[in-house]
Design an enzyme around this catalytic site. Structure first.
Site: not given
Ligand SMILES: *Cc1c(COP(=O)(O)O)cnc(C)c1O
Length: 390
Positions: A271, A171, A318-320, A44, A142, A227
């Protein structure tokens, strides 16, 4: 083979992200060996800033079991790029988008009975079964059904003629910290809820719970699949985390000196004039800023590597652009490479250190690095980096 994939998506901008695909392969194998079960690689947020499509193609070529993304749009982008491995969308679903999951062969996170009905409805209307993973809440508060009240939810999913229950998951909230008791409580709640499948006489779906912290610190949470996200990229989730697996950081962020000048004692830099030269000193300007996702909170706090030495950022980012003090006797020339994240000779600035200096977590640093920075890939097997979709 067909059209060659542009493996170097970089333009000539001196600032760039370098991604070492071999480091990704190493981390994937190391995590898989440590967990002892297949890996769902989490890609992601543009693969944590590493580039969604090139990273996914590489992981697929490495034989990864499955990928996970947050949003349906990310899943569709992967399918369009030729990714064929199973993809789970982890986020909560919006009813108008459900059909898109099915037409792009994306696995759906179902997080309530109401959402189950939405998925059934969409599946029935296009005559195509949905592959779903049930989301249980064991402590994040969540998305997901509270695990202790999940009996009816699980029963409804198992009985659904339009849904194939491939997985059940939850999670972890505190797995970054090996000392937290929360993880074992969450595991117990999760396993207790999974017993409903046995009670229903239904086959047990894939049970997955462990994020990077779970894999690193709590082997008992690895269950049937893991995961990992951040660990796959070779970065630890938190300063409290332990490197129980040897990981290789895959990302470096580099730029080049675009200007060199001597700043006289008493003059201020950038700045707000927040930094004053205590003596005559040599200052370089780098062509990257918060507009690229390099945090402004590193103003007068961060460091970079130039000519093998470590030098402080001075004044506001700065921005850039931003400025670095190489000292009264320092040398640097226009065009010298500067490392913002990564190694230069013996010296290193890990992403974790940048996060700490910026007062945030490595996740925010990596995912903040935006599309303005070209990404360049090395390693991997040219032949297995597939072809882009037409
Ligand atoms: C982002 C996410 C992960 C991965 O988490 P990490 O801490 O980067 O390993 C696993 N499961 C779910 C549901 C997530 O949203």
């Amino acid at each position: 083979m067909s059209v060659p994939h542009t493996r170097t998506e970089a333009n000539d901008r001196p600032t760039r992200i370098r991604v070492d695909l071999d480091a990704l392969s190493h981390n994937l194998r190391a995590l898989q060996r440590h967990a002892g079960v297949p890996v769902m690689g989490i890609v992601k947020a543009n693969a944590y800033g590493h580039g969604l499509v090139p990273v996914a193609l590489h992981l697929q070529a490495q034989g990864i079991a499955q990928l996970g993304v947050a949003f349906v749009e990310e899943g569709i982008a992967l399918r369009r790029a030729g990714i064929t491995v199973p993809i789970l969308v982890l986020g909560g679903i919006h009813a108008p988008q459900v059909t898109q999951f099915l037409t792009h062969d994306l696995e759906v996170t179902v997080s309530s009975i109401d959402k189950l009905k939405q998925v059934e409805h969409a599946a029935e209307s296009i005559g195509r079964k949905a592959v779903i993973h049930l989301k249980l809440d064991t402590g994040m508060e969540r998305i997901g059904v509270h695990s202790e009240k999940s009996a009816a939810f699980i029963a409804a999913a198992v009985a659904s003629p339009w849904c194939i229950v491939k997985g059940v998951y939850s999670h972890l909230a505190c797995a970054d910290d090996p000392a937290s008791p929360m993880t074992r409580e969450q595991l117990q709640r999760f396993l207790a809820a999974c017993e409903h499948f046995d009670r229903l006489g239904a086959p047990m779906p894939l049970r997955h719970l462990a994020n990077s912290g779970g894999v690193l610190h709590f082997p008992e949470t690895c269950l049937d699949m893991v995961r990992p996200g951040i660990a796959l990229y070779g970065v630890l989730p938190d300063p409290a985390s332990q490197a129980t697996v040897v990981l290789q950081p895959a990302l470096s962020l580099v730029s080049k000196v675009v200007y060199f000048k001597v700043v006289q004692a008493g003059r201020t830099v950038s700045y707000g004039a927040t930094w004053t030269a205590a003596q005559d000193t040599r200052v370089i300007t780098l062509p990257i800023g918060y507009g690229d996702g390099y945090p402004r909170s590193l103003s007068s706090r961060g460091e970079v590597l130039v000519r093998g030495g470590r030098h402080p950022i001075i004044g506001r980012v700065c921005m850039d652009q931003f400025m670095v003090d190489v000292g009264p006797h320092g040398t640097a020339y226009n065009g010298d490479e500067v490392v913002l994240i990564g190694r230069q000779g013996e010296a290193a600035i890990p992403c974790e250190a940048v996060a700490q200096a910026a007062g945030t977590i490595p996740y925010e640093i990596l995912t903040g690095l935006n599309e303005r920075i070209p990404r360049e890939y090395s390693g991997g097997h040219a032949a297995s980096i597939g072809t882009p979709a037409a």
